[in-house]
Design an enzyme around this catalytic site. Structure first.
Site, PDB file in Angstrom:
ATOM      1  N   ASP A   8       0.877  -1.160   0.000  1.00 47.24           N
ATOM      2  CA  ASP A   8       0.000   0.000   0.000  1.00 47.24           C
ATOM      3  C   ASP A   8       0.927   1.225   0.000  1.00 47.24           C
ATOM      4  O   ASP A   8       2.115   1.101   0.310  1.00 47.24           O
ATOM      5  CB  ASP A   8      -0.847  -0.067   1.286  1.00 47.24           C
ATOM      6  CG  ASP A   8      -1.682   1.157   1.503  1.00 47.24           C
ATOM      7  OD1 ASP A   8      -2.411   1.546   0.571  1.00 47.24           O
ATOM      8  OD2 ASP A   8      -1.616   1.737   2.602  1.00 47.24           O
ATOM      9  N   LEU A   9       0.403   2.391  -0.360  1.00 49.68           N
ATOM     10  CA  LEU A   9       1.289   3.565  -0.442  1.00 49.68           C
ATOM     11  C   LEU A   9       1.197   4.447   0.813  1.00 49.68           C
ATOM     12  O   LEU A   9       2.124   4.500   1.621  1.00 49.68           O
ATOM     13  CB  LEU A   9       0.933   4.364  -1.714  1.00 49.68           C
ATOM     14  CG  LEU A   9       1.786   5.586  -2.010  1.00 49.68           C
ATOM     15  CD1 LEU A   9       3.258   5.227  -2.175  1.00 49.68           C
ATOM     16  CD2 LEU A   9       1.281   6.255  -3.292  1.00 49.68           C
ATOM     17  N   ASP A  10       0.032   5.102   0.978  1.00 48.39           N
ATOM     18  CA  ASP A  10      -0.123   6.022   2.111  1.00 48.39           C
ATOM     19  C   ASP A  10      -0.112   5.246   3.427  1.00 48.39           C
ATOM     20  O   ASP A  10      -0.919   4.342   3.626  1.00 48.39           O
ATOM     21  CB  ASP A  10      -1.444   6.797   1.958  1.00 48.39           C
ATOM     22  CG  ASP A  10      -1.730   7.684   3.162  1.00 48.39           C
ATOM     23  OD1 ASP A  10      -0.771   8.163   3.778  1.00 48.39           O
ATOM     24  OD2 ASP A  10      -2.916   7.876   3.476  1.00 48.39           O
ATOM     25  N   THR A  16       1.286  10.351   3.511  1.00 42.79           N
ATOM     26  CA  THR A  16       0.600  11.418   2.766  1.00 42.79           C
ATOM     27  C   THR A  16      -0.692  11.835   3.475  1.00 42.79           C
ATOM     28  O   THR A  16      -1.300  12.835   3.097  1.00 42.79           O
ATOM     29  CB  THR A  16       0.288  10.994   1.308  1.00 42.79           C
ATOM     30  OG1 THR A  16      -0.138   9.643   1.304  1.00 42.79           O
ATOM     31  CG2 THR A  16       1.483  11.155   0.413  1.00 42.79           C
ATOM     32  N   LYS A  44      -8.500   7.296   5.836  1.00 35.81           N
ATOM     33  CA  LYS A  44      -7.293   6.557   5.452  1.00 35.81           C
ATOM     34  C   LYS A  44      -7.653   5.310   4.648  1.00 35.81           C
ATOM     35  O   LYS A  44      -8.483   4.513   5.087  1.00 35.81           O
ATOM     36  CB  LYS A  44      -6.468   6.192   6.676  1.00 35.81           C
ATOM     37  CG  LYS A  44      -5.791   7.411   7.291  1.00 35.81           C
ATOM     38  CD  LYS A  44      -4.834   7.019   8.416  1.00 35.81           C
ATOM     39  CE  LYS A  44      -4.120   8.255   8.936  1.00 35.81           C
ATOM     40  NZ  LYS A  44      -3.242   7.958  10.062  1.00 35.81           N
ATOM     41  N   SER A 113      -2.569   0.650  -4.330  1.00 36.45           N
ATOM     42  CA  SER A 113      -3.045   1.826  -3.569  1.00 36.45           C
ATOM     43  C   SER A 113      -4.329   2.394  -4.145  1.00 36.45           C
ATOM     44  O   SER A 113      -4.569   2.303  -5.351  1.00 36.45           O
ATOM     45  CB  SER A 113      -1.951   2.906  -3.614  1.00 36.45           C
ATOM     46  OG  SER A 113      -2.460   4.159  -3.225  1.00 36.45           O
ATOM     47  N   ALA A 114      -5.117   3.013  -3.271  1.00 31.90           N
ATOM     48  CA  ALA A 114      -6.344   3.678  -3.729  1.00 31.90           C
ATOM     49  C   ALA A 114      -6.036   5.015  -4.391  1.00 31.90           C
ATOM     50  O   ALA A 114      -6.875   5.574  -5.099  1.00 31.90           O
ATOM     51  CB  ALA A 114      -7.261   3.918  -2.526  1.00 31.90           C
ATOM     52  N   LYS A 144     -10.920  -1.133  -1.652  1.00 32.11           N
ATOM     53  CA  LYS A 144     -10.654  -2.045  -0.538  1.00 32.11           C
ATOM     54  C   LYS A 144     -11.821  -1.917   0.439  1.00 32.11           C
ATOM     55  O   LYS A 144     -12.293  -0.790   0.641  1.00 32.11           O
ATOM     56  CB  LYS A 144      -9.349  -1.647   0.179  1.00 32.11           C
ATOM     57  CG  LYS A 144      -8.110  -1.653  -0.721  1.00 32.11           C
ATOM     58  CD  LYS A 144      -6.940  -0.960  -0.011  1.00 32.11           C
ATOM     59  CE  LYS A 144      -5.786  -0.734  -0.972  1.00 32.11           C
ATOM     60  NZ  LYS A 144      -4.671   0.025  -0.382  1.00 32.11           N
ATOM     61  N   GLU A 168       0.161  -3.402   4.580  1.00 32.58           N
ATOM     62  CA  GLU A 168      -0.983  -2.472   4.696  1.00 32.58           C
ATOM     63  C   GLU A 168      -1.053  -1.802   6.052  1.00 32.58           C
ATOM     64  O   GLU A 168      -0.663  -2.385   7.059  1.00 32.58           O
ATOM     65  CB  GLU A 168      -2.287  -3.259   4.519  1.00 32.58           C
ATOM     66  CG  GLU A 168      -3.005  -3.062   3.217  1.00 32.58           C
ATOM     67  CD  GLU A 168      -3.582  -1.673   2.990  1.00 32.58           C
ATOM     68  OE1 GLU A 168      -3.655  -0.873   3.923  1.00 32.58           O
ATOM     69  OE2 GLU A 168      -3.972  -1.393   1.852  1.00 32.58           O
ATOM     70  N   ASP A 169      -1.595  -0.565   6.055  1.00 35.97           N
ATOM     71  CA  ASP A 169      -1.794   0.121   7.341  1.00 35.97           C
ATOM     72  C   ASP A 169      -3.279   0.294   7.668  1.00 35.97           C
ATOM     73  O   ASP A 169      -3.597   0.854   8.708  1.00 35.97           O
ATOM     74  CB  ASP A 169      -1.121   1.504   7.329  1.00 35.97           C
ATOM     75  CG  ASP A 169      -1.851   2.493   6.440  1.00 35.97           C
ATOM     76  OD1 ASP A 169      -2.205   2.108   5.303  1.00 35.97           O
ATOM     77  OD2 ASP A 169      -2.094   3.625   6.887  1.00 35.97           O
TER      78      ASP A 169
END
Ligand code: B16
Ligand code: MG
Length: 218
Positions: A8-10, A16, A44, A113-114, A144, A168-169
């Site tokens: 995942d990115l953020d 971010t 998030k 990522s979304a 997701k 993932e967070d």
């Protein structure tokens, strides 16, 4: 056997969320809406449009699709002002080292990522070339916890779902990984601890092989 790592990115590669917050806050101030740092937690891992719908709910407001799109575009313009100033220093600790070592050992790597701004963010961080596949909000139609983003990432890596592990967070992201038949490593956010297969606070001093074995329950 695990051969692919999907990130995942953020919240995993870069924080971010603070810039999403500043941008939504600015828009909300203009609209006279309430929006604080606790409300931001609800956004998030959620898509841009869904984020604004949540803000509308918090404020007991309703808007046409057209207006929602209009305000999401304004928010993204503000957000991009922050993203365009993003530097490599904002990579979360240990990420680059972890990725380098994992790729040297032959693991394939992908982003799931979304965010529709994923590519720009990765370019700003100078790590876009460290990913064999980038699946983002522009390439999926289901958010997701639907597993689409991770399943597409596995496909683009040329791997079976079961050969990939997700970092993932968000709870929705952990559930999405499981829905796609993948193990999930929770990163940073203590809230995901009871959902993930293994939890790490961050990537500093993490040995990728040991981590993957632990997540697989070995
Ligand atoms: P954009 P992730 C998500 O990133 C963020 O966590 C979420 O807050 C944001 O609304 C979403 O991306 C969409 O971002 O407006 O840039 O398309 O956690 O899925 O990497
Ligand atoms: Mg995230």
């Amino acid at each position: 056997m695990i051969r692919g790592l999907i990130f995942d990115l953020d919240g995993v590669i870069v924080d971010t969320a603070k810039y999403h917050f500043l941008a939504w806050k600015k828009l909300c101030d203009q609209l006279g809406f309430k929006f604080d740092i606790n409300d931001n937690e609800l956004l998030k891992g959620v898509s841009r449009v869904r984020s604004f719908e949540i803000i509308l709910d918090i404020n007991g407001q309703k808007m046409s699709e057209e207006k929602i799109q209009k305000y999401c575009t304004i928010k993204n313009k503000i957000y991009l002002e922050y993203i365009n100033r993003l530097t490599e220093d904002e990579l979360l600790p240990g990420v680059k080292d972890f990725m380098t070592k994992a790729r040297d050992k032959g693991y394939k790597t992908a982003i799931g990522s979304a965010s529709k701004n994923s590519l720009l963010i990765l370019e700003r961080l100078h790590i876009h070339e460290m990913f064999d596949a980038i699946i983002d909000g522009n390439k999926v139609s289901n958010a997701k916890p639907d597993p689409e983003v991770f399943v597409k990432a596995a496909q683009e890596l040329g791997l079976q779902n079961s050969e990939c592990i997700v970092f993932e967070d968000s709870v929705a992201g952990i559930v999405a990984a499981h829905n796609g038949g993948m193990k999930a490593i929770g990163v940073g956010n203590a809230e995901v601890q009871s959902y993930c297969d293994y939890f790490i606070k961050g990537f500093s001093n993490i040995d990728e092989c040991v981590l993957i074995k632990k997540a697989e329950g070995e």
